[in-house]
Each structure stands twice: as structure tokens, then as C-alpha cells.
Design an enzyme around this catalytic site. Structure first.
Site, PDB file in Angstrom:
ATOM      1  N   HIS A  52      -5.342  -5.327 -38.419  1.00 51.72           N
ATOM      2  CA  HIS A  52      -5.844  -4.283 -37.012  1.00 51.72           C
ATOM      3  C   HIS A  52      -5.994  -5.479 -36.357  1.00 51.72           C
ATOM      4  CE1 HIS A  52      -8.265  -1.276 -34.457  1.00 51.72           C
ATOM      5  NE2 HIS A  52      -8.908  -2.700 -34.947  1.00 51.72           N
ATOM      6  N   CYS A  80      -3.185  -0.467 -31.792  1.00 49.29           N
ATOM      7  CA  CYS A  80      -5.107  -1.460 -31.786  1.00 49.29           C
ATOM      8  C   CYS A  80      -4.198  -3.095 -30.746  1.00 49.29           C
ATOM      9  CB  CYS A  80      -5.589  -1.809 -33.024  1.00 49.29           C
ATOM     10  SG  CYS A  80      -4.055  -2.827 -34.425  1.00 49.29           S
TER      11      CYS A  80
END
Length: 784
Positions: free
Chosen positions: A592, A90
Site C-alpha cells: 500500500h 493508491c
């Protein structure tokens, strides 16, 4: 005897439990077998179990219940392509989305890719490719990042165009895999091998740093090629002046120079090779031609000798001149000194100054006429080389302001493209800082400049940690909300140098107190602001992240920014926020990353016509590994769920979810296919797309036997190409109109998912009132 009866009953009751247990167990077992075989039993438990089993069957068998969900997904799909997560990637996906929407980045990458593809074709055509293969492998490896970026950009644009033209084919998701780029990053930096979480700011610096090195390497190679060409032309002119005769090599060189002159615009001056063209036919009678050749030559030492001596000494002088010119290649100043006795008394400029100021020297040589004819030949060939390479995207010499009238406009246009290409990072992301130190006694200033690509600013004061240690009531005391301007002022704050760290002034000749400030001297097109959200904390030690915990202090971030207050000179430049990389988590090694991008400048959107070909051609022309075999070969041992688009004639909407069951270690991710093999297969996607059209044309011409039929077919093909061009224009206009609906909206890229975010929600996430776990990490401002 009534009292005995109860006693007997009690005795029976005492001895009966074992018997009753046996009977009860057998009875229950028989009853359960009857239940299993009897379908007419109407007890409540059986009804519950039948209802439960029936519900399970109803959930599996009918397909009509899942159709509304797919319809909703199809309606929610946006015409923007996401990136699949290949195992904690990510951090890379968020940076790639920002770079894709960065103004001018895709154009610069495409320009560099075209230069690299031409260089690769030149290496293939080179006859000495085997000898030069060892020294070119390193440059090709460094070019791989540009090729991977261009490959990803092409796949994203083609997938976006295919979705807009055929939206019914895509039901699940609209995403592609940056697998080739990830493999390239792992080759360049082994730190990115495996599936660990990494810092988004570090991967951005890695990508920009490698692009900058590639640009510098391309510049050096172009300058080296230009110097080699000028050296070869100079050698040929020196050989002609020294020998005075005509050999077979000179004949070839004269033919080449004649071809060069035919391609260049004609002037009011003549070349010596034109006057001697008649002597080529009479090369057998060298003794008769030696006298007129010497009369046309300049005053050299060879003219003092006799004619026969000159003819005998000519073959001996040729290798000497060649050896001197070859030894003079490394240093150009030595070549000027050694060859000076062959030239007249006037001062001759060096080779470096020649190709740095071609136009000026060319105009001077033309005005002087015949005595400078040989130098005019050199300049003519250099002009041809410079114009060809500038037109092909090569570097243009900075001083070539005086050019022929026909090619002046073309060179001025190519100069801008060259600056965007070779100075991609410098123009877009790189600025310059000035570290200014002022002595408080003599008021003298000293400045030191250094380049920067991002600005790291704090999100809280340094004294906050001391307050937390002293406070016993609340571990997180309430502080006033800080702004981004406050953070930049902390970065560019004035520091007072006192005490033991005094400044040694060169004017005062002793240590004095001073003030040191950091100012912006040169601002780039895109400003990257890095928020220092991670700090060392002894209470919450993170063994994987090196003790760096997340600071969730909110920071007020404006949509427009001006840095005039911290600039060395007054400026009216203002910057607008167009992208943000968010981080949700508590440590630097976990969490994230997501990216929020504002869609702007769709009116100036330039779409490649190659992305709007037929679906089959589009599938064949994609440089990314799209088939199952290629995806498996490049995937290696990845243990993640990925989507693979089927190539060939299949529809691109078919998505296959594959998952490898092989166990891998923590630092897995080995690659089974090298990056340069992928580069060789997909270095020139235009050729791959164009091959099916050429095959169809060849098949059509082979079917026809008569010339009339061929001409008719050519007319039909020309009409079809005109219709196809109109169709492409209509498709491009339709795509642009479809994308204009999202002008000014914020998009949230969460790996493969893309959502539209309202501006209010985006501002709340950007500058929250509380301290959430999701905070901004990288801010991108572009010049308005």
C-alpha cells in the site's frame, strides 16, 4: 426369592433403553415446543437467549448510539481533500497529492489549460474545421491529460472551500474521485487497465512525460501558426509588387492592413496603402492609374514593359506568383532564392529570421523610409500577431526585445508566464547530469550531458548479499545505519575503468585507464529521489512482481539537503523536504502507498474566486462526473466501493456508497464513455459557472418593460455585484486564515483519509531504528 428380583430388574433395564429413548425424545420435543410458546419460563438458558436477542435489537434500533461517533468524525475532519481508492489506485492517489502541493505545478497546469481551451474555441470557429478534424483529433487526445488534471484541481479546491464555509454538511469524509484522470491514463498507457498494483515512480514518470510532450506540441503549433501568418502576409505584399494593379482581393487585403494599422501605435513613417487609399475609389480607371503606380514602384522587370503590356500580363503573373509562394512554404530558403529577382540588390532576410527577431528588423525598416514600405507591412502584421498571442498565453519569439513602448511591460510579464507554462516539466522537475571521463595518462576530459527527472539511489551496499550468503547464524546481519548523503555519493561515485573495459583516449590514440564520474550540472526546482527498495531475491521469488522483494533497510533521511559536493560549479542552493511517498509491504506488486506532505507557503496561496460561488453554482460548474448517472457511466464495471456526490441542488455532503455486484475479471475496468466526450463537456468550467448568472440577468431584463426600470435594475445589479465581490474577498480571507493553522505541519494522505502527523512521529517513520515493512520510497525536495 430375593435373588430373582434383581435379575428381573436387570432384564428390564436391558430391554428398557429403546423405550426410554423413545419416551425421552418425545418428551424433549414437547418440552421445546412448550418453551417456544411459554413466555413465563424462567430458566437460565432462556434468560441468556433473551438477553442476547435484546442486545441485538438494541444495537439496530436506536440511532443515538452512533451520533457521538459521527460527531467525533466531524471534529477529526481536516480542511484537506483526499482521493477515493478506485481499486488498487493508491499508487496514483499518493502521486497526485504530491503534485497538488508541489510549488508552481497548479499554476503551470492552469496556464496550459487556458491555452488548450482557446485552441479548442478557435477550432470551433474555424470554417474549415471538417477538413482539419482528422489531424486535430490526435492533438486533442494528447491535451486530455492536462484537462483531467485541471478538472481534478478545480474539484479539490471547490470541495475544500465548500467545507471551510459549511463544515456542518460534511460528516463522513472529505474526498473526491480521480476517475477521469485514471481513464485518461488508461487511454495513454493500457498497462494501467484493471485493478493491479503498480509502481508509484512509474506513474509519476508517465504523467510528467505526457505533460512534457503536450508542451512541446503546443510550442510547435504556435510556431507553425506564426510561420503561416507570415507567409500569408508575404504573399499579399508580393502580389501587390508584381501586378501593379488593384483587384478585389487587394482591396480586401488593403482594408485589413488599414484595420491592423489603426490598432497598432503610430510611428513617424507612412505606409504605401495610405497614399493609395484614394485610388480605391477610382478602381474603374485602371489605364489612367497604371502610370503613377509604376512610378511609385521599385525597379523591377515589369517597369521596362509598356503600359498596355503590363496591364495585359498582370492577370497571368498573379497565379504564377501565388503558386511559387505556395510551393515555397515547406522550405524557407528556396522561397528566398525564387523571389530574389523581385527585390532590390540588398540582401533580404528569411521569414524564419523575421519572426525570430521582430523588433530589430522593425526598427531598421522604419529608419530607412519608403523603399522598405512593403517589408514594414509584413513586420507590422507579425508584431500584431506576436503581441496578441503573447497576451493570450501563446509563445513569444525569443528575440522580440525591441517592442513598442506601450506593450513592453505586458510582454515582459507574459514571457514569465509563458516560460512557466511551456517549460513546466523542465523548470520544476528536470535537471541535467554530466558524465565526465578523465584519462589518467594525458589528463584530458570528455563530457556528455543528459537530462534527468529523478535520482535513483541504493539503500544498502552491494556486498551485503554476499555477507548474507556466507553467514549461517543470522540471515540479516546488523549493519551500520546508512544516510541519504551516502546513497547520493554512491550514485555520483567515481568509477575507475581498468582491465578489459579500458577507455579509448582520442589524444593518446590507444586504450588507457580512466576515471568516470557523474556530476550535477543543472538542478531543478524540485528534486525527486527514488530509493531502490526492491531487489531480485532468489530465496523469496515473487511470480507476479518478477522476483522483486522489499528491502526494509532503514536510511537516515535529512530534512534539508545540499548537493554542492556533487555539482560541477559552486552553488549555495539548499533543498527542503516537503513530500514523501511511503510503501508498506513485502513486494513491488503488493502493499500500500501513502503520501506525507508538509503544508508550506500558505502566505503566497492564490485561490480562484470561481471556487467561492453559491453551492448550486458550484455544483453545476464542477467538471468531474458528480451525478449518479455520470458516475455510473464512467465507472463501467468497477467492483469497488466509491462515494458519489449528488449534483444539482442537493447538498454536496450527501455521500452514496454504491457497490456493483457484477463479476469482473482480473483485467477489468472497461470504460463506457470516451475521454474526449468528458473533455467536450468540461473543457471550460468558467463558462459553465457563468451561465446561470447570465440566465438570471436575461430573465430580469425580460420582466422589465420601460427603460427607466432597466436602468434602475442595472444600478441595483451593479450594487449587488459590489457586495458580492466584498463577500468573496471575505470568504477567501477566511479560508486562508483557516488554512494557516496548519502551516508547517505534516499531513498523512491515506487515500480518502487525511490525518495530521506530529513531526516526531514523521521522523520516526522516515528514519526508523528498526526494519519495518513501511519505508520511504520517493523523496521530494524543493529549493529553499
Amino acid at each position: 426369592m430375593p435373588g430373582v428380583i434383581p435379575s428381573e430388574s436387570n432384564g428390564l433395564s436391558r430391554g428398557s433403553p429403546s423405550k426410554k429413548n423413545r419416551l425421552s425424545l418425545k418428551f424433549f420435543q414437547k418440552k421445546e415446543t412448550k418453551r417456544a410458546l411459554d413466555f413465563t419460563d424462567s430458566q437460565e438458558n432462556e434468560e441468556k437467549t433473551s438477553e442476547y436477542r435484546g442486545s441485538e435489537i438494541d444495537q439496530v434500533v436506536p440511532a443515538a448510539q452512533s451520533s457521538p461517533v459521527s460527531c467525533e468524525k466531524r471534529e477529526n475532519l481536516l480542511p484537506f481533500v483526499g482521493l477515493n481508492n478506485l481499486g488498487n489506485t493508491c499508487y496514483l492517489n499518493s502521486i497526485l497529492q504530491v503534485l497538488y502541493f508541489c510549488p508552481g505545478f497548479k499554476t503551470g497546469v492552469k496556464h496550459l489549460f487556458n491555452i488548450i481551451s482557446r485552441k479548442k474555441e478557435a477550432l470551433k470557429d474555424d470554417s474549415n474545421q471538417k477538413d482539419k478534424g482528422s489531424c486535430k483529433e490526435e492533438s486533442l487526445a494528447s491535451y486530455e491529460l492536462i484537462c483531467s488534471l485541471q478538472s481534478l484541481i478545480i474539484s479539490v479546491e471547490q470541495l475544500q472551500a465548500s467545507f471551510l464555509l459549511n463544515p456542518e454538511k460534511y460528516t463522513d469524509e472529505l474526498a473526491t474521485q480521480p476517475r477521469r484522470l485514471l481513464n485518461t491514463l488508461r487511454e495513454l498507457n493500457p498497462m494501467y487497465e484493471g485493478f493491479l498494483q503498480h509502481d508509484a515512480q512509474e506513474v509519476l514518470q508517465c504523467i510528467l512525460g505526457n505533460i512534457q510532450e503536450t508542451c512541446q506540441l503546443l510550442k510547435k503549433e504556435e510556431i507553425k501558426n506564426l510561420a503561416e501568418l507570415s507567409g500569408k502576409v508575404e504573399e499579399q505584399s508580393l502580389q501587390k509588387e508584381e501586378t501593379g494593379g488593384i483587384t478585389s482581393t487587394e482591396i480586401d487585403s488593403m482594408r485589413n492592413t488599414e484595420d491592423v494599422k489603426e490598432q497598432l501605435p503610430k510611428g513617424n513613417w507612412k505606409r504605401k496603402s495610405d497614399s493609395e487609399s484614394s485610388n480605391v475609389k477610382k478602381k474603374v480607371k485602371l489605364s489612367r492609374e497604371s502610370q503613377p503606380l509604376e512610378e511609385n514602384q521599385r525597379q523591377t522587370r515589369s517597369k521596362r514593359k509598356a503600359i498596355g503590356d503590363t496591364l495585359e500580363a498582370a492577370p497571368k503573373i498573379i497565379p504564377k506568383c501565388v503558386s511559387e509562394s505556395e510551393s515555397a512554404k515547406p522550405s524557407q530558403k528556396k522561397s528566398k532564392v525564387k523571389i530574389n529577382w523581385l527585390k532590390p540588390s540588398t540582401k533580404q532576410p528569411s521569414i524564419l529570421s523575421k519572426f525570430c527577431s521582430l523588433g530589430k528588423i522593425t526598427t531598421n525598416q522604419r529608419s530607412k523610409g519608403q523603399p522598405k514600405e512593403k517589408e514594414g507591412d509584413v513586420e507590422e502584421d507579425l508584431e500584431k500577431y506576436g503581441s496578441d498571442h503573447t497576451a493570450n498565453g501563446g509563445p513569444e519569439s525569443p528575440g522580440s526585445s525591441v517592442t513598442p513602448v506601450d506593450s513592453s511591460e505586458a510582454k515582459s510579464g507574459n514571457k514569465g508566464a509563458e516560460q512557466i507554462g511551456f517549460e513546466l516539466v523542465e523548470k520544476l522537475f528536470q535537471g541535467q547530469l554530466v558524465l565526465r571521463t578523465r584519462c589518467l595518462e594525458c589528463e584530458s576530459l570528455t563530457e556528455r550531458r543528459e537530462d534527468f527527472q529523478d535520482i535513483s539511489v541504493p539503500v544498502q551496499e552491494d556486498e551485503l548479499s554476499k555477507v548474507e550468503e556466507s553467514s549461517e547464524i543470522s540471515p540479516e546481519p546488523k549493519t551500520e545505519m546508512k544516510t541519504l548523503r551516502w546513497a547520493i555519493s554512491q550514485f555520483a561515485s567515481v568509477e575507475r575503468i581498468v582491465g578489459e573495459d579500458k577507455y579509448f583516449c582520442e589524444n593518446c590514440h590507444h586504450y588507457t585507464e580512466a576515471e568516470r564520474s557523474l556530476l550535477f550540472d543543472k538542478m531543478p526546482e524540485v528534486i525527486t529521489i527514488h530509493l531502490k527498495c526492491f531487489a531480485a531475491s532468489g530465496l523469496e521469488f515473487d511470480c507476479y512482481g518478477g522476483g522483486l522483494s522489499k528491502i526494509n533497510t532503514p536510511l537516515l533521511t535529512p530534512l534539508k539537503l545540499s548537493l554542492e559536493e556533487w555539482s560541477t560549479k559552486p552553488t549555495n542552493d539548499s533543498y527542503g523536504l516537503f513530500a514523501v511517498v511511503m510503501h508498506s509491504g513485502i513486494t513491488i506488486s503488493s502493499g500500500h502507498y501513502t503520501a506525507s506532505v508538509k503544508v508550506t507557503d500558505l502566505n503566497s496561496l492564490e485561490l480562484d474566486e470561481g471556487n467561492f460561488v453559491v453551492d448550486q453554482m458550484c455544483e453545476l460548474g464542477k467538471p468531474e462526473p458528480l451525478t449518479e448517472e455520470q458516475a455510473r457511466g464512467t465507472a463501467g464495471n468497477y467492483d469497488d466501493e466509491v462515494s458519489i456526490r449528488v449534483g444539482g441542488n442537493a447538498q454536496p455532503s450527501k455521500v452514496l456508497n454504491k457497490k456493483n455486484v457484477e463479476g469482473i475479471g482480473l483485467l477489468g475496468g472497461q470504460k463506457s464513455k470516451a475521454d474526449y466526450e468528458l473533455y467536450n463537456k468540461a473543457s471550460n468550467p468558467d463558462k459553465v459557472v457563468g451561465t446561470p448568472f447570465t440566465d438570471n440577468r436575461n430573465s430580469e431584463t425580460n420582466d422589465t418593460t420601460n427603460g427607466t426600470h432597466e436602468s434602475d435594475r442595472n444600478k441595483e445589479s451593479s450594487d449587488q455585484t459590489g457586495v458580492n465581490m466584498n463577500g468573496l474577498e471575505n470568504k477567501i480571507s477566511y479560508v486562508v486564515q483557516s488554512l494557516k493553522e496548519y502551516e508547517g505541519k505534516w499531513l498523512l494522505f491515506d487515500d480518502s483519509e487525511v490525518k495530521v502527523t506530529e513531526e516526531k512521529d514523521f521522523l520516526n517513520s522516515l528514519s526508523p531504528s528498526t526494519s519495518p515493512t513501511s519505508t520511504p520510497y520517493l523523496l521530494f525536495y524543493k529549493k529553499l
